[in-house]
Write a protein that holds these residues in place. Structure first.
Motif: not given
Length: 616
Positions: A214-238
């Motif tokens: 979750e990304f949270h801007y100073p003006d209260n606007e929020r948006f999100s994206q997804s990810g997954f755990l892989f390769d030694g529990f590292k987190m991958f996303t876009t």
């Protein structure tokens, strides 16, 4: 009448106390100003708890101070105290019933506690207040976005589509409305493409590998994206959303076990060190980032890779993280691969199914549950085209050792090392320059890119578009020859849009119309593309065909005001003033654009001239 001694002494005492009373009042005002200043400083530093305490002290003496109530609501909201934030906003609502901005925020706060009906009622209330007393601080698109979102959660899908369409018609850049569009499309998709219970149960296992960001801007606007755990529990996303981190947004990662990781400072430090604890690579197609956040693996699951390449027609699955799963009442998306393509150093594939901004970064699994790709998005050609958003796009992540013989590094998965950011940057920057009107600069960069990656048709196509904008007809033909030598069918809707634009610039209107119709065959409906077809007919002096196309547009999208305005203009130019008047008036009645928009001004000018003709 004589004044008694007692009255004189009383008056003397009162006058003597006046300076003291004024001093006390000034002192109290000074205290209040000091509290406000300290609260403001605390808010600017993000110290929401301290700011809440200071604002609460002010409200003890000034319980009806709406400015302070609004600030306190924000502080409580930032601490995830949504009930407390709602209480403050409700007090403001009682004191200022016509404060449209407050009603918009109040409706938004109710969505945080998932009281969708209450949020919907307040959204309509705010819309009514805004209509009678417009508030320049908030746009109507925000109300329609909130209303559309509430209708979606209440299962009123078609009404949700209508409200979301109105929001995006007013402001195509409204991110909240775009996400609501995604949600509505998903609900419609799952209705038409249910996943069997056995497959839902089998792929539910992989939700333990899913990550929510979750990304949270100073003006209260929020948006999100997804990810997954892989390769030694590292987190991958876009990677494509991480530019907001440098603009002051906070970033929080929520793991399947409920643990939260605030990553804003972590990301900044890692970028400065350029270490593997934060590895990022972003381009138009191969779009990913990786974090090493040292998670506790207990209760979590890491995905496994495969060397078996998927093929066209294969079934793939996209598990949903817990947040999206609860939002949609679904755990996995099931789709079919439509095509595989080489894009520069990246390989991408398209999946039959809706793409979503919030699901960017989700893993794509084969039938055995092995990782074959990362979801990077979907095609959204027209915000008015709400019934179609396919295909979803993913980057291929199958490990192919043959592509990486030159590197001896073991720190990164082999498929990460296959990329060369310098080359892809040329394509990304050239497209940006093209969109900003820097045509010559774009042409230079695109020539560099096509030299590096001559088998990527997207580079040649972008070069052809740039050359067409520069009026270099002969060079356009050469670049298009390269495009069609590589590929003749394109799943990306944008490709046909570009080809249509190129043909229009070349004066090949019949070809342009053909490509625009190919585009419509993919997206199903797109009013702006029909307007391009109309423009092509007009440019080739086929006015009757243009009128027929405009009638098809308003029949397909009766709420799309520009369709009526265009139809009115066409009839005006044909000399059929009665029909022109009908359609111009209809378009102006439904128009969502501001009064000073050139299209609106032109329609009013035509209508005024028709009135003069009628009066004469």
């Amino acid at each position: 009448m004589k004044t008694s001694k007692i009255q004189k002494w009383w008056l003397f005492g009162f006058l003597a106390l006046l300076p003291f009373a004024y001093s006390v009042a000034e002192s109290q005002t000074s205290v209040m100003d000091d509290l406000r200043e300290r609260a403001s400083d605390a808010m600017s530093r993000g110290e929401w708890g301290q700011a809440s305490e200071l604002l609460s002290q002010i409200l003890k003496d000034s319980p009806e101070d709406t400015t302070t109530l609004i600030d306190l609501a924000r502080c409580r909201y930032m601490q995830d105290d949504f009930v407390g934030a709602i209480d403050c906003r409700e007090q403001v609502r009682a004191l200022e019933s016509e404060n449209a901005l407050n009603l918009c925020w109040l409706a938004s706060y109710y969505t945080e506690i998932e009281d969708w009906q209450k949020a919907l009622d307040i959204g309509y209330e705010g819309l009514e207040v805004h209509g009678s007393k417009p508030d320049q601080r908030i746009g109507l698109d925000h109300y329609w976005y909130l209303i559309g979102r509430c209708l979606s959660r209440l299962g009123r899908i078609e009404e949700g589509f209508q409200a979301t369409r109105r929001s995006l018609g007013l402001n195509p850049k409204n991110l909240g409305a775009a996400y609501t569009l995604d949600e509505l499309l998903f609900r419609k998709w799952f209705t038409n493409h249910p996943v069997p219970a056995e497959e839902r149960q089998r792929f539910a296992t992989y939700q333990a590998s899913m990550v929510y960001l979750e990304f949270h801007y100073p003006d209260n606007e929020r948006f999100s994206q997804s990810g997954f755990l892989f390769d030694g529990f590292k987190m991958f996303t876009t990677w494509h959303d991480f530019t907001v981190v440098s603009e002051g947004a906070d970033l929080t990662v929520l793991l399947p076990d409920g643990k939260k990781y605030p990553l804003y400072q972590h990301v900044q430090n890692a970028k400065a060190k350029n270490g593997y604890n934060f590895f990022a690579y972003g381009d138009r197609f191969g779009d990913f980032a990786a974090f090493d956040i040292a998670v506790d693996p207990e209760g979590l699951y890491q995905l496994e890779s495969t060397t078996i390449r998927p093929d066209v027609g294969d079934t793939v699955f996209i598990p949903l993280n817990n947040t999206w799963s609860s939002r949609l009442d679904q755990s996995v998306i099931k789709g079919r691969i439509l095509s595989l393509e080489q894009r520069g150093p990246a390989e991408v594939f398209y999946i039959e199914g809706p793409g979503s901004s919030g699901l960017s970064g989700s893993p794509v699994l084969n039938s055995d549950g092995k990782l074959v790709g990362i979801l990077t998005g979907g095609d959204r050609v027209s915000h008015h085209c709400l019934e179609q958003r396919i295909p979803a796009r993913a980057t291929l992540l199958v490990d192919d050792p043959g592509k990486n013989e030159k590197t001896q590094s073991r720190e990164l998965p082999k498929w990460l090392l296959a990329y060369q950011p310098a080359a892809i940057d040329e394509l990304k920057k050239s497209i940006q320059e093209l969109e900003e009107g820097e045509v010559e600069g774009a042409i230079t960069r695109l020539r560099n890119y096509t030299d590096l990656w001559p088998k990527d048709y997207s580079g040649w196509l972008a070069l052809a578009l740039a050359q067409s904008k520069a009026g270099r007809s002969d060079e356009v033909e050469e670049s298009l020859e390269e495009v069609f030598a590589i590929q003749t069918e394109f799943p990306e809707a944008r490709t046909y849009e570009w080809l249509g634009e190129i043909m229009m610039a070349q004066g090949e209107y019949a070809a342009a119309i053909g490509y625009f119709r190919d585009l419509l065959a993919i997206v199903g409906c797109a009013p702006e593309i029909r307007l391009e077809i109309i423009a092509s007919y007009v440019a080739s002096e086929q006015r009757d065909e243009a009128i027929d196309e405009a009638h098809a547009l308003v029949a397909e999208r009766p709420e799309f005001a520009p369709g009526y305005l265009k139809l009115g203009q066409l009839y005006f130019e044909k000399g059929d003033f009665a029909k022109a008047k009908i359609h111009l008036e209809s378009g102006l009645t439904q128009a969502l654009k501001p009064p000073d928009d050139p299209e609106i001004l032109n329609a009013r000018r035509l209508l005024a001239s028709l009135t003069e003709v009628t009066s004469e």
